[in-house]
Design an enzyme around this catalytic site. Sequence first.
Site, PDB file in Angstrom:
ATOM      1  N   GLU A  83     -26.908 -50.974  -6.633  1.00 10.43           N
ATOM      2  CA  GLU A  83     -27.087 -49.982  -7.691  1.00 10.43           C
ATOM      3  C   GLU A  83     -27.028 -50.589  -9.091  1.00 10.43           C
ATOM      4  O   GLU A  83     -27.417 -49.941 -10.069  1.00 10.43           O
ATOM      5  CB  GLU A  83     -26.018 -48.889  -7.568  1.00 10.43           C
ATOM      6  N   GLU A 114     -17.327 -59.792  12.475  1.00 10.28           N
ATOM      7  CA  GLU A 114     -16.190 -59.801  11.555  1.00 10.28           C
ATOM      8  C   GLU A 114     -15.137 -60.838  11.943  1.00 10.28           C
ATOM      9  O   GLU A 114     -14.308 -61.224  11.115  1.00 10.28           O
ATOM     10  CB  GLU A 114     -15.553 -58.418  11.475  1.00 10.28           C
TER      11      GLU A 114
END
Length: 298
Positions: A83, A114
């Site tokens: 953004e 992960e």
Amino acid sequence: MQLEKMITEGSNAASAEIDRVSTLEMCRIINDEDKTVPLAVERVLPDIAAAIDVIHAQVSGGGRLIYLGAGTSGRLGILDASECPPTYGVKPGLVVGLIAGGEYAIQHAVEGAEDSREGGINDLKNIGLTAQDVVVGIAASGRTPYVIAGLEYARQLGCRTVGISCNPGSAVSTTAEFAITPVVGAEVVTGSSRMKAGTAQKLVLNMLSTGLMIKSGKVFGNLMVDVVATNEKLHVRQVNIVKNATGCNAEQAEAALIACERNCKTAIVMVLKNLDAAEAKKRLDQHGGFIRQVLDKE
């Protein structure tokens, strides 16, 4: 830290019988728990402010802001990073989001990603991490190997590092130079850290990137004066920004924007200082792009 001892893995008494209540009561329970999240973030505001100052110093010196996470945490970092270019007109590579498992993991679970220490290190190597960059490790549990290894590697290179987790004393917190630990308590659904913990992480990331952009002159008053008009909505927003900043009408704002190739900062200085586009841009360049400095010092 053992998983069963983590606050984020605890059982929440308020939702112990959530499977037996009405849909409305279900929503109330979740909403009541969500209300506690901003308070948890409020308690760590000094830590967030310290991180913003460090991030700004590094970025001002040519560094980047790098988010590193797995699962929800990684996706939140990517969301925040993505953004920044349209909102603040920065280059796409200034704020970077990395997720364990790569782009595929944005929409899919990648088994074991992960847990890969090598993945965290390699992802940072692949973007050419340097000592000028800031690495922000994001992990609700604070125990994610991908993130911990990435933070360790970053510190070895001399990077400034920030760790965001929701468990006090976690490995992410102790590995990073700066720890931001909003303690949100047990989740409504036990262990579902995409809920309160994820919300807390999103609020913190909002502050980190927004604080950086404000301190970098990307905001005048509360207006996003470097917004890029990539669609009709943002086209209109640019006009409104120039109107609100200067008090001119829509026609004057649009005329100024056209004259300066739709750069809000330049248009604002043009109107307020009665300058042509070239001179307004020159003065902004002389003051590092800060409208406030142009107005205050000239």
